[in-house]
Design an enzyme around this catalytic site. Structure first.
Site, mmCIF file in Angstrom:
data_model
loop_
_atom_site.group_PDB
_atom_site.id
_atom_site.type_symbol
_atom_site.label_atom_id
_atom_site.label_comp_id
_atom_site.label_asym_id
_atom_site.label_seq_id
_atom_site.Cartn_x
_atom_site.Cartn_y
_atom_site.Cartn_z
ATOM 1 N N GLU A 1 0.855 -1.195 0.000
ATOM 2 C CA GLU A 1 0.000 0.000 0.000
ATOM 3 C C GLU A 1 0.881 1.232 0.000
ATOM 4 O O GLU A 1 1.805 1.344 0.801
ATOM 5 C CB GLU A 1 -0.914 0.068 1.231
ATOM 6 C CG GLU A 1 -2.086 -0.870 1.240
ATOM 7 C CD GLU A 1 -3.030 -0.599 2.418
ATOM 8 O OE1 GLU A 1 -3.153 0.574 2.846
ATOM 9 O OE2 GLU A 1 -3.614 -1.568 2.923
ATOM 10 N N ASN A 2 0.575 2.148 -0.911
ATOM 11 C CA ASN A 2 1.192 3.470 -0.940
ATOM 12 C C ASN A 2 0.397 4.289 -1.930
ATOM 13 O O ASN A 2 0.136 3.836 -3.040
ATOM 14 C CB ASN A 2 2.665 3.374 -1.363
ATOM 15 C CG ASN A 2 3.306 4.738 -1.616
ATOM 16 O OD1 ASN A 2 3.795 5.019 -2.709
ATOM 17 N ND2 ASN A 2 3.307 5.585 -0.608
#
Length: 463
Positions: free
Chosen positions: A361-362
């Site tokens: 996740e980013n």
């Protein structure tokens, strides 16, 4: 090096409770997410017949996944991180037999991914658990929940063993310290001792899932998933430096246990100093020795730590109580933007664990504007992701083993913190709004074409 390693997995990440909708379709039971209609920062609301929440439909991925996956394939995805809705498989959590309609849905989803040569990375529990286990058993505070989770994990490993070779146990497992209902099914006023006991049960369950995965799918890899909450000392004052070390250990200990197989000494001291006595059996200690194959994590921002109590008081109220870094800019939601922090975190985790890392996740949540001609020019998202990916490339040059990168989220979805659709992350715009209005039509943003170029060039197009 201008490109990423051969075989690097490029893609995006979504969660069942934030995209699927169909919240009671095909036998699905209520989850903790369903009773948190205003997000993980909001109250628990008992559902009544006829009431509605934004996540009940979300972006209707449950019915629209073939089209959405085709769009992901158009960008060139080689990986998509998804989660299984636990209550689609065991509606109340304690059933002996799974719900076939729920199992069949994910069969179709994984088959659709396979048709587009997209590797699924599957999270077993992403910010939700059966509401029935919370109401009837007390959530993860009850040791019985370990067995219910292991049954669920073994069921899906057995069902999808030929279709899924990459697994994660619990999403951002350290979030339980900040949002206990979301993380472990405990009320917000729970004591530290209660929360850590529930976390212990969850860590044992995670290790049992790792063991089961290795037994049932020998050629699979299974990892953990941490909220990468890297903290800096606000000053070089030794007290601030040590306080930052201690603050980072509050989330690193989850990774220490999941990758090393035992509680670290600093946590045992913390429990002693705070009068916390956990029920840890010999069977638990044996179970914890089943350790993960790789470390996955989310990264959005960094924060600062200080022993200055006046500054700490000012920071109270944001979910992680972070003291702002005076050297960084912030997003519309107050999340500080620190690309170099991602390189730092990758190096810290690699040095600590010497296991492959996966950035799962980013991304940047922002309010997108649709122009008169229908275009969505999200250069701010392109700049954010470009700068972070450049730092990932630098970390790989540093010698860090990085398996892949799945941005959050590749298509607009309901945000976890406050259940907003106006906080958009995607390369694909979804015509749905916080009031529930909209056609659910999908539109490619400018970032869609940018990410396609990044993947096609294996990172060479990054600036």
């Amino acid at each position: 090096m201008n490109t990423f390693p051969d075989g690097f997995l490029w893609g995006g990440a979504v969660a069942a409770n934030q995209v699927e909708g169909a919240y009671l379709t095909d036998g699905k039971g209520l989850s903790t997410s369903d009773v948190q209609p205003r997000g993980i920062l909001g109250p628990v609301v008992e559902r009544e017949p006829g009431d509605r929440g934004i996540k009940d439909v979300a972006i209707d991925f449950y019915h629209r996944y073939p089209n959405d996956i085709a769009l992901f394939a158009e960008m060139g995805f080689s990986c998509l991180r998804v989660s299984i809705g636990w209550t689609r498989i065991f509606p109340n959590g304690d059933e002996h037999e799974p719900n076939e309609a729920g199992l069949a849905f994910y069969d179709k989803l994984f088959d659709e991914l396979a048709a587009h040569d997209i590797t699924p990375l599957v999270t077993l529990s992403h910010y939700e658990m059966p509401w029935g286990l919370v109401k009837q058993y007390g959530g993860w505070g009850n040791r019985e929940t370990i067995g219910f989770f292991e049954r669920y994990a073994r069921t899906v490993f057995t069902r999808y063993q030929s279709k899924v070779k990459l697994w994660l146990t619990f999403n951002e497992i350290n979030m339980s310290l900040h949002a206990p209902m979301t993380g472990v099914g405990l009320p917000e006023n729970s004591t530290q001792a209660q929360i850590y006991q529930a976390i212990h049960h969850q860590l044992v369950a995670s290790a049992l899932a790792v063991k089961a995965c290795h037994e049932i799918i020998p050629d699979a890899k299974i990892g953990n998933m941490l909220l990468g909450g890297l903290m800096y000392p606000l000053t070089c004052k030794p007290d601030d430096v040590f306080a930052a070390l201690q603050e980072n250990r509050t989330w690193q200990f989850f990774g220490d246990i999941q990758s090393r197989g035992a509680y670290p000494g600093y946590m045992l001291r913390y429990f002693r100093d705070n009068g916390i006595s956990l029920d840890i059996t010999n069977e638990d200690r044996v179970a914890l020795r089943s350790t993960v194959d790789f470390i996955s994590f989310s990264y959005y921002m960094t924060g600062c730590v200080t022993t200055d109590e006046a500054l700490n008081q000012q920071a109270r109220g944001n979910i992680l109580n972070m003291v702002p870094n005076p050297h960084l800019q912030s997003s519309e939601w107050g999340w500080q933007i620190d690309p170099v922090g991602l390189r730092t975190l990758l190096n810290v985790l690699w040095d600590r664990y010497q296991k492959p890392l996966f950035i799962v996740e980013n991304g940047l949540g922002a309010k997108d504007r649709v122009e008169a001609d229908g275009a969505i020019n999200d250069d701010y998202r392109i700049n954010y992701l470009n700068d972070h990916l450049v730092q990932v490339r630098e970390a790989i040059e540093d010698g860090v083993d990085v398996l892949g990168y799945t941005s959050w989220g590749p298509i607009d979805l309901v945000s976890a913190s406050k259940a907003e659709l106006s906080k958009r992350y995607g390369f694909i715009y979804v015509d749905r709004h916080d009031d529930g209005s909209g056609t659910l039509a999908r539109t490619r943003k400018k970032s869609f074409y940018w990410y396609k170029d990044v993947i096609t060039s294996n990172g060479a197009s990054l600036r």
